[in-house]
Scaffold this motif. Structure first.
Motif, PDB file in Angstrom:
ATOM      1  N   ASP A  74       0.821  -1.213   0.000  1.00 45.91           N
ATOM      2  CA  ASP A  74       0.000   0.000   0.000  1.00 45.91           C
ATOM      3  C   ASP A  74       0.854   1.262   0.000  1.00 45.91           C
ATOM      4  OD1 ASP A  74      -2.524  -1.238  -0.048  1.00 45.91           O
ATOM      5  OD2 ASP A  74      -2.446  -1.624   2.109  1.00 45.91           O
ATOM      6  N   GLN A  75       1.904   1.278   0.802  1.00 48.64           N
ATOM      7  CA  GLN A  75       2.753   2.473   0.846  1.00 48.64           C
ATOM      8  C   GLN A  75       3.527   2.668  -0.460  1.00 48.64           C
ATOM      9  OE1 GLN A  75       4.792   4.018   4.324  1.00 48.64           O
ATOM     10  NE2 GLN A  75       4.213   2.179   5.489  1.00 48.64           N
ATOM     11  N   VAL A  76       4.022   1.572  -1.040  1.00 48.60           N
ATOM     12  CA  VAL A  76       4.736   1.674  -2.321  1.00 48.60           C
ATOM     13  C   VAL A  76       3.774   2.131  -3.412  1.00 48.60           C
ATOM     14  CG1 VAL A  76       5.905   0.359  -4.126  1.00 48.60           C
ATOM     15  CG2 VAL A  76       6.554   0.038  -1.731  1.00 48.60           C
ATOM     16  N   HIS A  77       2.553   1.604  -3.397  1.00 53.72           N
ATOM     17  CA  HIS A  77       1.539   2.013  -4.381  1.00 53.72           C
ATOM     18  C   HIS A  77       1.307   3.517  -4.305  1.00 53.72           C
ATOM     19  CE1 HIS A  77      -2.905   1.782  -5.837  1.00 53.72           C
ATOM     20  NE2 HIS A  77      -2.099   2.082  -6.836  1.00 53.72           N
ATOM     21  N   ASP A  78       1.149   4.035  -3.106  1.00 50.41           N
ATOM     22  CA  ASP A  78       0.915   5.468  -2.932  1.00 50.41           C
ATOM     23  C   ASP A  78       2.119   6.288  -3.396  1.00 50.41           C
ATOM     24  OD1 ASP A  78      -0.411   7.905  -1.620  1.00 50.41           O
ATOM     25  OD2 ASP A  78       1.488   7.775  -0.519  1.00 50.41           O
ATOM     26  N   LEU A  79       3.336   5.882  -2.985  1.00 45.85           N
ATOM     27  CA  LEU A  79       4.545   6.622  -3.339  1.00 45.85           C
ATOM     28  C   LEU A  79       4.780   6.617  -4.847  1.00 45.85           C
ATOM     29  CD1 LEU A  79       7.166   8.111  -2.643  1.00 45.85           C
ATOM     30  CD2 LEU A  79       8.222   5.877  -2.159  1.00 45.85           C
ATOM     31  N   LEU A  80       4.675   5.446  -5.469  1.00 46.16           N
ATOM     32  CA  LEU A  80       4.924   5.363  -6.907  1.00 46.16           C
ATOM     33  C   LEU A  80       3.862   6.122  -7.704  1.00 46.16           C
ATOM     34  CD1 LEU A  80       6.547   4.260  -9.284  1.00 46.16           C
ATOM     35  CD2 LEU A  80       5.176   2.164  -9.175  1.00 46.16           C
ATOM     36  N   SER A  81       2.599   6.043  -7.274  1.00 44.13           N
ATOM     37  CA  SER A  81       1.527   6.743  -7.991  1.00 44.13           C
ATOM     38  C   SER A  81       1.780   8.248  -7.998  1.00 44.13           C
ATOM     39  CB  SER A  81       0.174   6.437  -7.347  1.00 44.13           C
ATOM     40  OG  SER A  81      -0.131   5.056  -7.454  1.00 44.13           O
ATOM     41  N   ARG A  82       2.166   8.797  -6.853  1.00 41.12           N
ATOM     42  CA  ARG A  82       2.457  10.232  -6.791  1.00 41.12           C
ATOM     43  C   ARG A  82       3.692  10.584  -7.615  1.00 41.12           C
ATOM     44  NH1 ARG A  82       4.125  11.701  -1.996  1.00 41.12           N
ATOM     45  NH2 ARG A  82       4.121   9.659  -0.954  1.00 41.12           N
ATOM     46  N   TYR A  83       4.682   9.701  -7.581  1.00 35.42           N
ATOM     47  CA  TYR A  83       5.925   9.942  -8.323  1.00 35.42           C
ATOM     48  C   TYR A  83       5.661   9.973  -9.830  1.00 35.42           C
ATOM     49  CZ  TYR A  83      10.882   9.409  -9.533  1.00 35.42           C
ATOM     50  OH  TYR A  83      12.143   9.587 -10.038  1.00 35.42           O
ATOM     51  N   LEU A  84       4.834   9.047 -10.322  1.00 39.23           N
ATOM     52  CA  LEU A  84       4.582   8.955 -11.763  1.00 39.23           C
ATOM     53  C   LEU A  84       3.702  10.083 -12.285  1.00 39.23           C
ATOM     54  CD1 LEU A  84       4.111   5.101 -12.245  1.00 39.23           C
ATOM     55  CD2 LEU A  84       6.129   6.498 -12.750  1.00 39.23           C
ATOM     56  N   GLU A  85       3.013  10.789 -11.394  1.00 40.38           N
ATOM     57  CA  GLU A  85       2.214  11.932 -11.831  1.00 40.38           C
ATOM     58  C   GLU A  85       3.091  13.043 -12.388  1.00 40.38           C
ATOM     59  OE1 GLU A  85      -0.130  13.110  -8.494  1.00 40.38           O
ATOM     60  OE2 GLU A  85      -1.487  11.368  -8.623  1.00 40.38           O
ATOM     61  N   ARG A  86       4.379  12.970 -12.152  1.00 42.10           N
ATOM     62  CA  ARG A  86       5.325  13.971 -12.642  1.00 42.10           C
ATOM     63  C   ARG A  86       5.661  13.774 -14.111  1.00 42.10           C
ATOM     64  NH1 ARG A  86       9.866  12.418 -10.573  1.00 42.10           N
ATOM     65  NH2 ARG A  86      11.000  14.403 -10.643  1.00 42.10           N
ATOM     66  N   PHE A  87       5.200  12.670 -14.717  1.00 42.21           N
ATOM     67  CA  PHE A  87       5.564  12.338 -16.099  1.00 42.21           C
ATOM     68  C   PHE A  87       4.348  12.396 -17.016  1.00 42.21           C
ATOM     69  CE2 PHE A  87       8.558  10.340 -13.236  1.00 42.21           C
ATOM     70  CZ  PHE A  87       9.777  10.729 -13.772  1.00 42.21           C
ATOM     71  N   GLU A  88       4.592  12.675 -18.283  1.00 42.64           N
ATOM     72  CA  GLU A  88       3.502  12.854 -19.243  1.00 42.64           C
ATOM     73  C   GLU A  88       2.958  11.532 -19.784  1.00 42.64           C
ATOM     74  OE1 GLU A  88       4.300  17.151 -21.282  1.00 42.64           O
ATOM     75  OE2 GLU A  88       5.573  15.507 -21.980  1.00 42.64           O
ATOM     76  N   LEU A  89       3.777  10.491 -19.785  1.00 41.64           N
ATOM     77  CA  LEU A  89       3.349   9.185 -20.273  1.00 41.64           C
ATOM     78  C   LEU A  89       3.660   8.162 -19.193  1.00 41.64           C
ATOM     79  CD1 LEU A  89       2.301   7.527 -22.773  1.00 41.64           C
ATOM     80  CD2 LEU A  89       4.715   7.125 -23.339  1.00 41.64           C
ATOM     81  N   ALA A  90       2.625   7.631 -18.544  1.00 46.23           N
ATOM     82  CA  ALA A  90       2.868   6.746 -17.407  1.00 46.23           C
ATOM     83  C   ALA A  90       1.706   5.784 -17.219  1.00 46.23           C
ATOM     84  CB  ALA A  90       3.077   7.552 -16.126  1.00 46.23           C
ATOM     85  N   GLN A  91       2.012   4.613 -16.684  1.00 44.74           N
ATOM     86  CA  GLN A  91       0.980   3.656 -16.342  1.00 44.74           C
ATOM     87  C   GLN A  91       0.343   4.044 -15.013  1.00 44.74           C
ATOM     88  OE1 GLN A  91       2.190  -0.417 -16.622  1.00 44.74           O
ATOM     89  NE2 GLN A  91       0.338  -1.234 -15.674  1.00 44.74           N
ATOM     90  N   VAL A  92      -0.971   3.838 -14.919  1.00 39.21           N
ATOM     91  CA  VAL A  92      -1.698   4.064 -13.672  1.00 39.21           C
ATOM     92  C   VAL A  92      -1.912   2.692 -13.031  1.00 39.21           C
ATOM     93  CG1 VAL A  92      -3.790   4.980 -12.609  1.00 39.21           C
ATOM     94  CG2 VAL A  92      -2.814   6.118 -14.625  1.00 39.21           C
ATOM     95  N   PHE A  93      -1.210   2.435 -11.941  1.00 37.81           N
ATOM     96  CA  PHE A  93      -1.206   1.109 -11.332  1.00 37.81           C
ATOM     97  C   PHE A  93      -2.325   0.937 -10.310  1.00 37.81           C
ATOM     98  CE2 PHE A  93       3.267   1.433 -12.674  1.00 37.81           C
ATOM     99  CZ  PHE A  93       3.451   0.183 -13.261  1.00 37.81           C
ATOM    100  N   THR A  94      -2.866  -0.275 -10.260  1.00 39.24           N
ATOM    101  CA  THR A  94      -3.745  -0.669  -9.171  1.00 39.24           C
ATOM    102  C   THR A  94      -2.898  -1.325  -8.083  1.00 39.24           C
ATOM    103  OG1 THR A  94      -4.137  -2.888 -10.043  1.00 39.24           O
ATOM    104  CG2 THR A  94      -5.592  -1.118 -10.835  1.00 39.24           C
ATOM    105  N   ARG A  95      -3.500  -1.521  -6.930  1.00 39.58           N
ATOM    106  CA  ARG A  95      -2.778  -2.202  -5.855  1.00 39.58           C
ATOM    107  C   ARG A  95      -2.383  -3.614  -6.289  1.00 39.58           C
ATOM    108  NH1 ARG A  95      -2.792  -5.761  -1.770  1.00 39.58           N
ATOM    109  NH2 ARG A  95      -1.920  -5.106   0.243  1.00 39.58           N
ATOM    110  N   ASP A  96      -3.300  -4.325  -6.955  1.00 35.89           N
ATOM    111  CA  ASP A  96      -3.012  -5.693  -7.401  1.00 35.89           C
ATOM    112  C   ASP A  96      -1.842  -5.723  -8.376  1.00 35.89           C
ATOM    113  OD1 ASP A  96      -5.015  -6.713  -5.830  1.00 35.89           O
ATOM    114  OD2 ASP A  96      -6.479  -6.909  -7.458  1.00 35.89           O
ATOM    115  N   GLU A  97      -1.738  -4.696  -9.218  1.00 33.66           N
ATOM    116  CA  GLU A  97      -0.634  -4.656 -10.173  1.00 33.66           C
ATOM    117  C   GLU A  97       0.693  -4.400  -9.460  1.00 33.66           C
ATOM    118  OE1 GLU A  97      -2.837  -3.135 -14.270  1.00 33.66           O
ATOM    119  OE2 GLU A  97      -2.310  -1.667 -12.723  1.00 33.66           O
ATOM    120  N   ILE A  98       0.696  -3.563  -8.440  1.00 29.44           N
ATOM    121  CA  ILE A  98       1.921  -3.351  -7.660  1.00 29.44           C
ATOM    122  C   ILE A  98       2.373  -4.671  -7.056  1.00 29.44           C
ATOM    123  CG2 ILE A  98       2.879  -2.257  -5.595  1.00 29.44           C
ATOM    124  CD1 ILE A  98       2.596  -0.340  -7.927  1.00 29.44           C
ATOM    125  N   GLU A  99       1.427  -5.428  -6.521  1.00 25.08           N
ATOM    126  CA  GLU A  99       1.766  -6.726  -5.934  1.00 25.08           C
ATOM    127  C   GLU A  99       2.338  -7.665  -6.989  1.00 25.08           C
ATOM    128  OE1 GLU A  99      -0.306 -10.320  -3.305  1.00 25.08           O
ATOM    129  OE2 GLU A  99      -1.518  -8.632  -4.016  1.00 25.08           O
TER     130      GLU A  99
END
Length: 547
Positions: free
Chosen positions: A370-395
């Motif tokens: 859950d914490q990695v999902h939150d951190l990576l999701s916020r980090y990827l918002e900085r880029f113009e082309l990025a995948q939007v991950f679900t929790r299951d996909e992070i796992e």
């Protein structure tokens, strides 16, 4: 393929050109008969420094023409002398073959409007596996951006609106003796068949020294992500007793953000055609079939990558390589011995500290998802082309579930007072050593930098980000060394230009071009400047890592 060796090359979508198919057709396997798959290889030796060939001199001269920042955004072939354009065509036999079937005035118009960088990136400096341009005529019928199309003044959106009611309900016919199949990757026997097809017919380096080795465990990880669809795992088999698998194409569903738009798309990978069927033009048929199936499921856009130039890259990155076991890489012919140095000096240059240095560094566990999902999701918002991950996909993508000998992905977190402040990861893709070099070493273990994120990215003016990334990625290199990897590969995407050169990554000669199918958007930065060098000012564009 654009890379010099599979150990440093991307697992790219393989697209044979029509002209290549017409010129190099081997005897085709007969439907219903077993095919003996053999590949004649030649041993390579470390390259010695040579004088530039005429071809290399031409490339250098042309690259020099686009060295200024003013030329960075657009430099069309129309600005080149006619003789240079003529020589470019000679270096691009596939493109020359395609244009041969088009009226001369139209061919000239097409060529003159192409960007020089696109032409140069599509040139292979050696003949083997040369795929300079996939079929121009085929891509001219597809909803992709044309080379001469200007999009800066157009809104982002679909190139072609798909009417679900008119999407064909049945597949197009195949050549006599072959049939469509859905590949069952829950069946161990079928996974082995896919492995055999890819290992013998997918990506091989220009000198027949290395070949990608996609293990069954890797394929299971890469193609069975959350929400995967069996109908998007497509194969072509020979009819008859052998039921030989002769072609494949795979898609997985992902949610992709392209600037302000978030779409359900298919990520295309592992398109492969048996070498002896390259004259049957199966690649366009495979693309049309997976497009049809995705359209029936309500998915109308796709993302894919390749080492060659097709119409038209949305963004391009460059590969960089960091030696972990330089001597082994030298002994198999992957790394040369630079002039005026010794083996001992090269080994010493590539040494790493024995232990990681980041306080709180440890292996990622299930409790961190859950914490990695939150951190990576916020980090990827900085880029113009990025995948939007679900929790299951992070796992699925980041948590290791395999025993050490089968491990595919390595992920680490930094925990401070119960909070995950940083994380980083890499995945494994081996290459088989073929030819005489295999007598000493039979494989090269390559680690590929995957996803990472740090809270430092959100500081005002990114204060402390560069130093933190240097530290985190050095620790990833140390972990890869401890896991017995031989080389560590990375692209210029994400924030990688901040640390590649400082961590002694060497520039590769390959590009990885990113493509969008049926979506119009202006070009996205890939972390490199007009001189094809890492550039921190070119970050913020590509934030997705495709296998």
């Amino acid at each position: 393929m654009a890379e010099s060796h599979p150990v440093g090359a991307p697992p790219e979508v393989q697209l044979e050109s029509e002209s290549e198919a017409e010129s190099g057709a081997e005897e085709q396997p007969q439907a219903g008969e077993e095919t003996q798959d053999t590949t004649t290889t030649t041993a390579g030796k470390p390259k010695k420094k040579k004088k530039k060939s005429k071809k290399a001199k031409l490339l250098s001269a042309l690259k020099g023409e686009k060295s200024s920042e003013a030329a960075e955004s657009s430099k069309t072939a129309s600005k080149l002398p006619d003789e240079a354009v003529k020589k470019l065509l000679e270096l691009n036999p596939s493109l020359k073959g395609e244009l041969a079937g088009i009226p001369p005035e139209k061919a000239s118009e097409i060529l003159k409007k192409m960007d020089v960088s696109q032409l140069l990136s599509g040139i292979s400096l050696s003949g083997k596996n040369q795929k300079d341009m996939a079929s121009y005529k085929f891509w001219g019928t597809q909803p992709v951006l044309k080379f001469d199309e200007k999009v800066d003044d157009k809104p982002d959106g679909p190139i072609k609106e798909v009417t679900p009611e008119i999407v064909p309900k049945i597949a197009a016919p195949l050549p006599e003796g072959y049939e469509w199949v859905e590949l069952d990757l829950t069946d161990e026997a079928e996974i082995k068949e896919v492995y055999k097809l890819l290992s013998q017919h997918y990506v091989e380096d220009d000198h027949a020294m290395f070949r990608f080795n996609y293990s069954a465990v890797f394929l299971d990880w890469a193609l069975k992500s959350p929400g995967w669809k069996k109908g998007w795992h497509i194969g072509v088999r020979a009819k008859g007793p052998s039921r030989l698998l002769v072609a494949s194409i795979f898609g997985i569903p992902i949610k992709l953000r392209i600037r302000q738009n978030t779409l359900d798309v298919v990520e295309i990978n592992f398109m492969c055609v048996h070498k002896k069927l390259r004259s049957r033009r199966l690649a366009p048929v495979l693309i049309k079939e997976i497009t049809r199936r995705c359209n029936l499921d309500g998915v109308y856009q796709a993302i894919y990558t390749g080492g060659v130039v097709l119409p038209t890259p949305v963004g391009s990155c460059r590969y960089f390589h960091r030696s972990l076991d330089w001597l082994k890489l030298y002994e198999v012919g992957f790394s040369p011995l630079p002039p005026n140095t010794t083996q001992a000096k090269m080994i010493a240059r590539n040494q790493l500290p024995p232990h990681t240095s980041t306080p709180g560094w440890r292996v990622m566990e299930e409790r961190d998802i859950d914490q990695v999902h939150d951190l990576l999701s916020r980090y990827l918002e900085r880029f113009e082309l990025a995948q939007v991950f679900t929790r299951d996909e992070i796992e699925h993508w980041l948590v290791n579930r395999h025993k050490p000998e089968d491990q595919v992905v390595w992920s680490f977190v930094v925990e401070q007072d119960g909070k995950i402040t940083d994380f980083g990861s890499f995945y494994c893709l081996e290459s088989s050593v073929i030819g005489d070099m295999s007598k000493k070493h039979d494989k090269i273990r390559a680690a590929y930098l995957y996803y990472y994120a740090t809270e430092q990215a959100f500081n005002p003016k990114e204060k402390g980000l560069k130093d933190r990334l240097l530290q985190l990625n050095q620790d990833l290199l140390i972990e890869a060394k401890k896991a017995k990897f031989d080389v560590f590969n990375a692209l210029t995407l994400h924030d990688n230009p901040m640390f590649l050169e400082q961590l002694k990554f060497g520039a590769g000669d390959g590009q990885l071009h990113h493509y969008l199918y049926n979506w119009r958007t202006k070009a996205i930065n890939g972390g490199i400047n007009s001189k094809n060098q890492p550039d921190e000012s070119k970050r913020g564009g590509i934030g997705i890592v495709l296998l």
